[in-house]
Structure formats: structure tokens, C-alpha cells
Design a protein around this motif. Structure first.
Motif, PDB file in Angstrom:
ATOM      1  N   PHE A 206     -15.599  32.138  18.491  1.00 34.02           N
ATOM      2  CA  PHE A 206     -16.334  32.587  19.674  1.00 34.02           C
ATOM      3  C   PHE A 206     -15.366  32.933  20.791  1.00 34.02           C
ATOM      4  O   PHE A 206     -14.222  32.445  20.831  1.00 34.02           O
ATOM      5  N   VAL A 207     -15.824  33.786  21.671  1.00 28.71           N
ATOM      6  CA  VAL A 207     -15.141  34.102  22.927  1.00 28.71           C
ATOM      7  C   VAL A 207     -16.149  33.875  24.043  1.00 28.71           C
ATOM      8  O   VAL A 207     -17.298  34.333  23.947  1.00 28.71           O
ATOM      9  N   GLU A 208     -15.760  33.140  25.056  1.00 27.69           N
ATOM     10  CA  GLU A 208     -16.694  32.827  26.133  1.00 27.69           C
ATOM     11  C   GLU A 208     -16.033  33.076  27.478  1.00 27.69           C
ATOM     12  O   GLU A 208     -14.873  32.706  27.685  1.00 27.69           O
ATOM     13  N   MET A 209     -16.771  33.697  28.370  1.00 24.45           N
ATOM     14  CA  MET A 209     -16.232  33.979  29.701  1.00 24.45           C
ATOM     15  C   MET A 209     -17.378  34.107  30.697  1.00 24.45           C
ATOM     16  O   MET A 209     -18.507  34.439  30.319  1.00 24.45           O
ATOM     17  N   GLN A 210     -17.056  33.851  31.946  1.00 21.12           N
ATOM     18  CA  GLN A 210     -18.021  34.038  33.022  1.00 21.12           C
ATOM     19  C   GLN A 210     -18.118  35.514  33.371  1.00 21.12           C
ATOM     20  O   GLN A 210     -17.096  36.193  33.499  1.00 21.12           O
ATOM     21  N   VAL A 211     -19.350  35.991  33.504  1.00 21.81           N
ATOM     22  CA  VAL A 211     -19.555  37.400  33.826  1.00 21.81           C
ATOM     23  C   VAL A 211     -20.664  37.524  34.864  1.00 21.81           C
ATOM     24  O   VAL A 211     -21.375  36.548  35.165  1.00 21.81           O
ATOM     25  N   MET A 212     -20.796  38.727  35.392  1.00 16.88           N
ATOM     26  CA  MET A 212     -21.919  39.081  36.246  1.00 16.88           C
ATOM     27  C   MET A 212     -22.699  40.186  35.552  1.00 16.88           C
ATOM     28  O   MET A 212     -22.113  41.140  35.025  1.00 16.88           O
ATOM     29  N   LEU A 213     -24.022  40.063  35.542  1.00 18.02           N
ATOM     30  CA  LEU A 213     -24.887  41.093  34.982  1.00 18.02           C
ATOM     31  C   LEU A 213     -25.594  41.797  36.130  1.00 18.02           C
ATOM     32  O   LEU A 213     -26.160  41.140  37.016  1.00 18.02           O
TER      33      LEU A 213
END
Length: 413
Positions: free
Chosen positions: A95-102
Motif C-alpha cells: 500500500f501507499v498512503e498519503m494525506q491529500v485534499m479532494l
């Protein structure tokens, strides 16, 4: 049967002329039975809630998560088959996990974007079971599609097929300056797990798309593991931490959600203590009932003492009477508690159908049915505590009876 036990048994049955004492005895029995029924049912419902919520959480998150101290793993292709060979490991997925804005229009929401391989994600989680629209298999490389939670979709006013802009914290250097990386994604799936923490805070994208946004190259942030037995997670964490060395770190679901499950256990304990007050009230009824019996049977006690009965034998008479009442209430309470806990779901459903009132609304609670899981250990603890409280409540009246002086009682009668 010894004489003190026989007399205690006869006093328990009572006679027609002492109806009030018989009534108090009946109230004591019913009080103990009702208290035990309520406690067993409440504990069973709490167990059911804990198990249902735990299962919902583990349908979305993994049993164990392997990461490194620097946050990336570059040799995950060789590590994945190694972990799959570990005893008790059912599946492993990167998995790859990161904080984002939608962003959609003027609406912007924060979330965690999780890059997954759809085929492997199905093996480590049950998120596919919660998809209301779309499919997890739509997350293919370079198609830039995204699966979002229903709560997040509602807050963005987005539907299946709409475009949203994903803003990554990885900045890009341009002639205009340092700008965040942005990419348009098409919503190809909407899931509803019933847990707002995930429905508004987790989005799924393809692993390759996530690595491109995070500029990880061939690396991933970690590996997610699913076990055959979820309760083996802490033991597996200890074993793998020793095997893999200090550069890697493996955590399990009991750590990541420790505060939540500890709060549930604390709530269960507090409810148990509050409900135990019902049994305490019934125990006080036994004390008052036995005191009245002692007063009524003073002449009998005096005669028995003059015939040679020892004070400890007199105590046994009234302890026997109180214990018989407690034992009868215990039996009725256990039967009532087991039956009510076993059929609480059907009973609540019938009440909801009759009244038209929904006790657990889907808009508020993650569980819409009242779950129940009867545990033998809970029944044993409640039954033992109740009997101990009953025995303790007989000590004072029995001691008072043993202290009566036969000469004074016979002279005043």
C-alpha cells in the motif's frame, strides 16, 4: 441433613400466618432474578456491540501493518512472499498512503489516499462488501479512478462518474514557483462501511497512480497483512519485529485502536457496576426479611438454645435460609438472563415493528440491529458475585439471632 439446615429450609418455606415475610422473601427472590437478568443481558449486548464494531473496523483496516522507520520499503516484492509463508498469515498486500485534499468546485475536503492493488486488497480487507456503487476492480493503472466513502461523497456533493481534483502534498517546482501536485480523478466507486471515520477520511486509488503522485518510484509505504486468526496479531507482531530487525516496524489492530476498545471495556465495566446496584438492593431486602424472621422466631430460638443448640448452629439456620433465597433467585436470574440475551434481537425487532420506532437509526449508529453475544464467563461472574452478596447479607441477621439470650426471651414471652 443436619438439624440447622433442616430448620433453615422449613423457615424458608414459611407458613400461612406469616404472609408478609413470605411476600418479602418473594420480592427478594424477584429482585435478585431481575438484577441478574438485566446484568447478563446488558453485558451480552455490550459484547455484541464490541464484536460488531471490531469486525466492521477490521473489514476496512488490516490485522497487521508492516512499515519501515523511514516510511518506505524498496524490497517489498521479495518481502511479500516471505511474509506469506509465515504461520497464520493468510494474505499480504502493498500500500501507499498519503494525506491529500479532494476538491470539487468550491468544496474541499481532507482525506487519506490509499494506493492499493485491487486483486490483493480484496484478500486483506472486505471493503468490496461495502461498495454501494461501482467496483473495486475499476482502480486500474493510469486510468486515474478513485473510490470514496459515502460521507465524503456527500460532503463534496459528488456522485459516481464525477470528476474530483486530488491535491498531493508532494510539491512540484515550476517557473511560477513551488506548486502542489494535482491530478483529476473520476469517482468509480462509493462505499459505505457504517463507520464515519473511514467513510469521510479514506479514499482508494490504484497503487501505481498513488506512487506516481507521491514520487515513490518502485517503493511502497508498507505491507498490510491479514491473518487466519485475528487474535494472533500481537504475537505475530512480536515475532516479526525480532526477525526483521530494528529497521522495520510491524503494528497490529489492537494497538492502532487501543483507546477505542479500552473505552468499550471501561463502559462495560461501569455498566456492570451500575447494574450490580440492583442486586445490592435485593440483598438489603434479604437482610430486612431475615431480621423480621429473627424477631418472629425469638421463642423458637430460645427453646432451641435451651435444648443445647450452639450459637454457631443458630447462625447456620438463618444463613441457610438467606442462601436458599439467594440460590433460588440466582437460578431464576441465570435462566432469565440467558433467555433474554439469546432472543434480544427478536424481541427488539418485534417492539420496533409494533411501535414503529427504530431504536438504532442508520443515520446515527454504525449498527442498525441490537447485537448480542452471550459469554459463559460473564454469566459465571454475575452468578458468583450475586451469591457472594447474598451470603454476606445473611451474616448480620444470623449473628443477631445467635446473640439472643434464651432466659430473657422466655421471661418476656
Amino acid at each position: 441433613m443436619s438439624i440447622e439446615y433442616l430448620i433453615g429450609w422449613r423457615y424458608t418455606r414459611g407458613k400461612k400466618h406469616n404472609n408478609f415475610i413470605s411476600f418479602v422473601s418473594l420480592i427478594s427472590i424477584l429482585g435478585i432474578a431481575v438484577g441478574m437478568t438485566v446484568i447478563i443481558t446488558v453485558l451480552s449486548v455490550m459484547n455484541g456491540f464490541k464484536e460488531e464494531i471490531r469486525n466492521k473496523i477490521l473489514d476496512v483496516v488490516s490485522h497487521n501493518t508492516l512499515t519501515s522507520l523511514d516510511g518506505t520499503i524498496d524490497d517489498w516484492q521479495s518481502m511479500q512472499p516471505r511474509l506469506e509463508q509465515e504461520q497464520g498469515v493468510a494474505a499480504v498486500a502493498p500500500f501507499v498512503e498519503m494525506q491529500v485534499m479532494l476538491m470539487k468546485g468550491d468544496r474541499v475536503r481532507g482525506a487519506y489516499a490509499r494506493g492499493v492493488v485491487p486483486e490483493l486488497e480484496k484478500q486483506v480487507s472486505n471493503i468490496k462488501n461495502y461498495l454501494k456503487e461501482g467496483a473495486l476492480d475499476s482502480l486500474q493503472p493510469e486510468r486515474y479512478q478513485i473510490v470514496v466513502g459515502q460521507t465524503l461523497a456527500f460532503s463534496l456533493q459528488a456522485e459516481l462518474g464525477d470528476k474530483v481534483t486530488l491535491i498531493s502534498p508532494q510539491a512540484a517546482v515550476t517557473p511560477a514557483g513551488i506548486l502542489p501536485r494535482m491530478r483529476s480523478f473520476i469517482i468509480s466507486g462509493i462505499f459505505d462501511s457504517g463507520l464515519s471515520e473511514f467513510d469521510r477520511g479514506i479514499v482508494l486509488v490504484n497503487l501505481e497512480d498513488a506512487r506516481q503522485l507521491a514520487r515513490l518510484g518502485d517503493k511502497v509505504n508498507g505491507l498490510r497483512l491479514r491473518l487466519d486468526d485475528l487474535f494472533e496479531s500481537p504475537e505475530l507482531s512480536k515475532r516479526l519485529n525480532l526477525q526483521l530487525g530494528p529497521h522495520y516496524w510491524i503494528s497490529d489492530w489492537t494497538r492502532s485502536h487501543r483507546n477505542f476498545f479500552r473505552a468499550l471495556e471501561m463502559e462495560k465495566l461501569l455498566l456492570f457496576l451500575i447494574m450490580a446496584l440492583i442486586i445490592a438492593v435485593a440483598a438489603f431486602n434479604i437482610i430486612s426479611m431475615l431480621v423480621m424472621v429473627v424477631i418472629e422466631k425469638q421463642s423458637d430460638i430460645a427453646i432451641l438454645r435451651t435444648m443445647g443448640m450452639q450459637p454457631r448452629q443458630v447462625m447456620k439456620v438463618f444463613i441457610t435460609q438467606g442462601c436458599l433465597i439467594g440460590l433460588l433467585g440466582n437460578i431464576v436470574g441465570v435462566i432469565g438472563g440467558v433467555l433474554l440475551a439469546s432472543y434480544i434481537e427478536e424481541i427488539v425487532t418485534a417492539i420496533e415493528s409494533a411501535t414503529g420506532v427504530k431504536f438504532l437509526s442508520a443515520d446515527v449508529y454504525p449498527i442498525t440491529e441490537v447485537p448480542s453475544r452471550l459469554m459463559e464467563s460473564d454469566v459465571m461472574v454475575v452468578a458468583t458475585l450475586t451469591f457472594v452478596m447474598t451470603v454476606l447479607s445473611t451474616i448480620y441477621p444470623a449473628w443477631r439471632a445467635s446473640r439472643l439470650k434464651p432466659a430473657e426471651v422466655l421471661r418476656s414471652s
